[in-house]
Design a protein around this motif. Structure first.
Motif, PDB file in Angstrom:
ATOM      1  N   THR A 321       0.854  -1.184   0.000  1.00 36.29           N
ATOM      2  CA  THR A 321       0.000   0.000   0.000  1.00 36.29           C
ATOM      3  C   THR A 321       0.891   1.235   0.000  1.00 36.29           C
ATOM      4  OG1 THR A 321      -1.717  -1.155   1.242  1.00 36.29           O
ATOM      5  CG2 THR A 321      -1.822   1.241   1.208  1.00 36.29           C
ATOM      6  N   PRO A 322       0.745   2.115  -0.962  1.00 38.75           N
ATOM      7  CA  PRO A 322       1.589   3.310  -1.014  1.00 38.75           C
ATOM      8  C   PRO A 322       1.435   4.156   0.245  1.00 38.75           C
ATOM      9  CG  PRO A 322       0.392   3.007  -3.073  1.00 38.75           C
ATOM     10  CD  PRO A 322      -0.195   2.048  -2.098  1.00 38.75           C
ATOM     11  N   ALA A 323       2.464   4.977   0.524  1.00 35.45           N
ATOM     12  CA  ALA A 323       2.431   5.864   1.683  1.00 35.45           C
ATOM     13  C   ALA A 323       1.204   6.769   1.611  1.00 35.45           C
ATOM     14  CB  ALA A 323       3.699   6.696   1.747  1.00 35.45           C
ATOM     15  N   GLY A 324       0.545   6.947   2.748  1.00 35.01           N
ATOM     16  CA  GLY A 324      -0.670   7.737   2.805  1.00 35.01           C
ATOM     17  C   GLY A 324      -1.924   6.903   2.631  1.00 35.01           C
ATOM     18  N   GLY A 325      -1.770   5.622   2.356  1.00 33.46           N
ATOM     19  CA  GLY A 325      -2.917   4.750   2.160  1.00 33.46           C
ATOM     20  C   GLY A 325      -3.552   4.336   3.487  1.00 33.46           C
ATOM     21  N   ARG A 326      -4.658   3.614   3.376  1.00 36.87           N
ATOM     22  CA  ARG A 326      -5.423   3.217   4.565  1.00 36.87           C
ATOM     23  C   ARG A 326      -5.468   1.694   4.664  1.00 36.87           C
ATOM     24  NH1 ARG A 326      -9.495   5.069   2.937  1.00 36.87           N
ATOM     25  NH2 ARG A 326     -10.706   3.239   2.338  1.00 36.87           N
ATOM     26  N   ILE A 327      -5.293   1.177   5.869  1.00 37.98           N
ATOM     27  CA  ILE A 327      -5.335  -0.258   6.143  1.00 37.98           C
ATOM     28  C   ILE A 327      -6.358  -0.494   7.249  1.00 37.98           C
ATOM     29  CG2 ILE A 327      -4.035  -2.266   6.940  1.00 37.98           C
ATOM     30  CD1 ILE A 327      -1.517  -0.919   5.778  1.00 37.98           C
ATOM     31  N   THR A 328      -7.257  -1.441   7.014  1.00 35.60           N
ATOM     32  CA  THR A 328      -8.349  -1.708   7.954  1.00 35.60           C
ATOM     33  C   THR A 328      -8.294  -3.161   8.412  1.00 35.60           C
ATOM     34  OG1 THR A 328      -9.738  -0.085   6.820  1.00 35.60           O
ATOM     35  CG2 THR A 328     -10.838  -1.641   8.295  1.00 35.60           C
ATOM     36  N   LEU A 329      -8.431  -3.359   9.715  1.00 35.11           N
ATOM     37  CA  LEU A 329      -8.484  -4.697  10.295  1.00 35.11           C
ATOM     38  C   LEU A 329      -9.816  -4.877  11.020  1.00 35.11           C
ATOM     39  CD1 LEU A 329      -7.303  -7.426  11.227  1.00 35.11           C
ATOM     40  CD2 LEU A 329      -6.270  -6.216  13.162  1.00 35.11           C
ATOM     41  N   ASN A 330     -10.555  -5.934  10.648  1.00 35.50           N
ATOM     42  CA  ASN A 330     -11.830  -6.248  11.297  1.00 35.50           C
ATOM     43  C   ASN A 330     -11.799  -7.680  11.814  1.00 35.50           C
ATOM     44  OD1 ASN A 330     -13.156  -3.744  10.724  1.00 35.50           O
ATOM     45  ND2 ASN A 330     -13.438  -4.423   8.607  1.00 35.50           N
ATOM     46  N   VAL A 331     -12.177  -7.847  13.068  1.00 32.83           N
ATOM     47  CA  VAL A 331     -12.333  -9.164  13.678  1.00 32.83           C
ATOM     48  C   VAL A 331     -13.736  -9.218  14.261  1.00 32.83           C
ATOM     49  CG1 VAL A 331     -11.519 -10.796  15.423  1.00 32.83           C
ATOM     50  CG2 VAL A 331      -9.880  -9.339  14.204  1.00 32.83           C
ATOM     51  N   ALA A 332     -14.525 -10.203  13.823  1.00 32.79           N
ATOM     52  CA  ALA A 332     -15.921 -10.254  14.251  1.00 32.79           C
ATOM     53  C   ALA A 332     -16.348 -11.695  14.460  1.00 32.79           C
ATOM     54  CB  ALA A 332     -16.823  -9.589  13.206  1.00 32.79           C
ATOM     55  N   ALA A 333     -17.205 -11.903  15.443  1.00 33.66           N
ATOM     56  CA  ALA A 333     -17.864 -13.196  15.680  1.00 33.66           C
ATOM     57  C   ALA A 333     -19.295 -13.054  15.191  1.00 33.66           C
ATOM     58  CB  ALA A 333     -17.816 -13.559  17.153  1.00 33.66           C
ATOM     59  N   ARG A 334     -19.630 -13.763  14.106  1.00 31.93           N
ATOM     60  CA  ARG A 334     -20.940 -13.626  13.489  1.00 31.93           C
ATOM     61  C   ARG A 334     -22.022 -14.348  14.300  1.00 31.93           C
ATOM     62  NH1 ARG A 334     -19.809 -12.187   8.078  1.00 31.93           N
ATOM     63  NH2 ARG A 334     -18.208 -10.578   8.276  1.00 31.93           N
ATOM     64  N   ALA A 335     -23.271 -13.996  13.998  1.00 29.82           N
ATOM     65  CA  ALA A 335     -24.405 -14.585  14.723  1.00 29.82           C
ATOM     66  C   ALA A 335     -24.508 -16.089  14.477  1.00 29.82           C
ATOM     67  CB  ALA A 335     -25.703 -13.887  14.312  1.00 29.82           C
ATOM     68  N   ASN A 336     -24.051 -16.551  13.308  1.00 30.82           N
ATOM     69  CA  ASN A 336     -24.138 -17.986  13.014  1.00 30.82           C
ATOM     70  C   ASN A 336     -23.016 -18.790  13.666  1.00 30.82           C
ATOM     71  OD1 ASN A 336     -21.965 -17.158  11.521  1.00 30.82           O
ATOM     72  ND2 ASN A 336     -22.775 -17.798   9.538  1.00 30.82           N
ATOM     73  N   GLY A 337     -22.133 -18.124  14.408  1.00 29.92           N
ATOM     74  CA  GLY A 337     -21.092 -18.822  15.139  1.00 29.92           C
ATOM     75  C   GLY A 337     -19.720 -18.773  14.504  1.00 29.92           C
TER      76      GLY A 337
END
Length: 418
Positions: A321-337
């Motif tokens: 990712t070039p400098a100035g870019g955005r990085i997103t981390l998501n950790v989720a436990a869904r309703a279905n388990g």
């Protein structure tokens, strides 16, 4: 005798029918044949009886005893024939269970016999092709040369998109046994091994060349302290790259060779994700914007393997990712388990034709840019194996160009792993 009488009656009826349909001489011929066959059967029984009577102990035998012995011996002969037929059927079943193709050839190269695997492997017909020269059915110049000259090396021929290896055993009586084996997977593994050795050699050659050049410079030239320190720092960087490559190779080898499931330890995935995120932020050194949504989630598995997988996903996002870019981390436990880990970046994106090969070892979309970023080319291969060992699914989505360019790497852990 009962069987002989029944056969005699049946053949007589057939002869009468044929004489009525065609001409009387047919009946004469048929009756003569019946008489000859009947005479032969009686002669056999007479010879057996004579042989039995010639035995020393036959003096005190009655006629009924002699006939009983003859019948017993006939039954033994019939049982011997049944045993031989059963043995032949068993051997046929065994040869048909062999996955390799087996051909029995005469001294002219014609097919005398073959097993079921040979018919399937070479698309042959048991009735149509039996007795034909095998060189006419398997058309390959190197195979034909090998068939005629035992000094030729054993060929591996590509037939119908598959690699077939041939081995010929030449017998003393002219008959020959030909074994054909599908080695497509073996050839594929050999090619992967050669590519792997070539890639490792290539990846190590560049930093070793740099280190060797800087060491010669430091040894031969008088340098200012600042310039010497800069060279030493470059040597340290290349040494770090080589160490990272060796560590990734060892990790990948362990994951590929370990047949046991990962240790069943309860893991706080949120804690593992935060540690991996901290390392990614340190690697970025402020060049990127990080966003994280980390919900409580627990898994059963190996902390070290999951830590390696998340670390590789985040470090790849930083590197590509070039400098100035955005990085997103998501950790989720869904309703279905299920538990989902998602890493998004705003990089240039990956073309669709490259996505299926991203998890191959040392595969790079842009080799020149990858070398600048310092990646080893093994990160996604490690992620794939960790996902497989935890029964997770790795999903890759990417968009090239436009306002929404970038890539998303997603790990879906099933309910059984949560």
């Amino acid at each position: 005798m009962k069987a002989i009488r029944q056969t005699l009656v049946a053949l007589a009826l057939i002869a009468l029918v044929l004489s009525w349909v065609w001409t009387p001489w047919v009946a004469v011929v048929m009756l003569a044949a019946i008489g000859a066959w009947l005479f032969w059967q009686l002669q056999r029984q007479d010879d057996a009886a004579a042989a039995l009577l010639r035995e020393p102990e036959s003096v005190d035998r009655s006629f009924d005893d002699a006939m009983a012995i003859i019948r017993a011996r006939l039954k033994e002969g019939e049982q011997s024939l049944r045993d031989r037929d059963a043995e032949i059927a068993q051997r046929k079943q065994i040869t048909n269970a062999v996955p390799d193709g087996l051909f029995l050839l005469d001294n002219g190269g014609r097919i005398i016999w073959c097993n079921q695997a040979a018919l399937v492997m070479h698309s042959l017909d048991a009735f149509r092709d039996m007795g034909k020269p095998i060189a006419q059915l398997i058309r390959a110049p190197e195979f034909a040369r090998y068939l005629d000259d035992d000094t030729q090396p054993e060929p591996v021929v590509t037939l119908g998109g598959r690699s077939i290896a041939f081995h010929l055993e030449r017998g003393s009586e002219g008959a020959r046994l030909l074994l054909t084996r599908d080695v497509t997977e073996r050839e594929k593994l050999d090619r992967m091994r050669r590519d792997f050795v070539a890639n490792v050699s290539h990846e190590l050659r560049t930093p070793l060349t740099v280190v060797g050049g800087f060491v010669e410079t430091l040894t031969d030239l008088p340098l200012e302290p600042d310039e010497r320190n800069r060279y030493l720092q470059l040597i340290a960087n290349q040494t770090t790259n080589m160490r990272r490559l060796v560590e990734d190779l060892l990790t990948l080898a362990r994951l590929e060779n370990d047949q046991l499931p990962p240790e069943a330890t309860q893991i706080d995935l949120a804690l593992v994700a935060r540690d991996a995120l901290a390392d990614a932020e340190a690697l970025s050194a402020g060049a990127h914007t990080f966003e994280a949504t980390i919900a409580p989630a627990h898994l059963l598995g190996s902390v070290g393997e999951l830590r390696s997988a998340l670390g590789n996903l985040l470090s790849n996002a930083v590197r590509y990712t070039p400098a100035g870019g955005r990085i997103t981390l998501n950790v989720a436990a869904r309703a279905n388990g299920e538990v989902v880990v998602e890493v998004k970046d705003s990089g240039v994106g990956i073309a669709a034709e490259h996505i299926p090969r991203l998890t191959e070892r040392f595969y790079r979309v842009d080799r020149s840019r990858s070398r600048e970023t310092g990646g080893t080319g093994l990160g996604l291969a490690i992620v794939k194996h960790v996902a497989q060992r935890h029964r997770a699914k790795l999903e890759i989505e990417s968009t090239v160009g436009g306002e929404q360019h970038g890539s998303t790497f997603r790990l879906r852990f099933p309910v059984s792993a949560a």
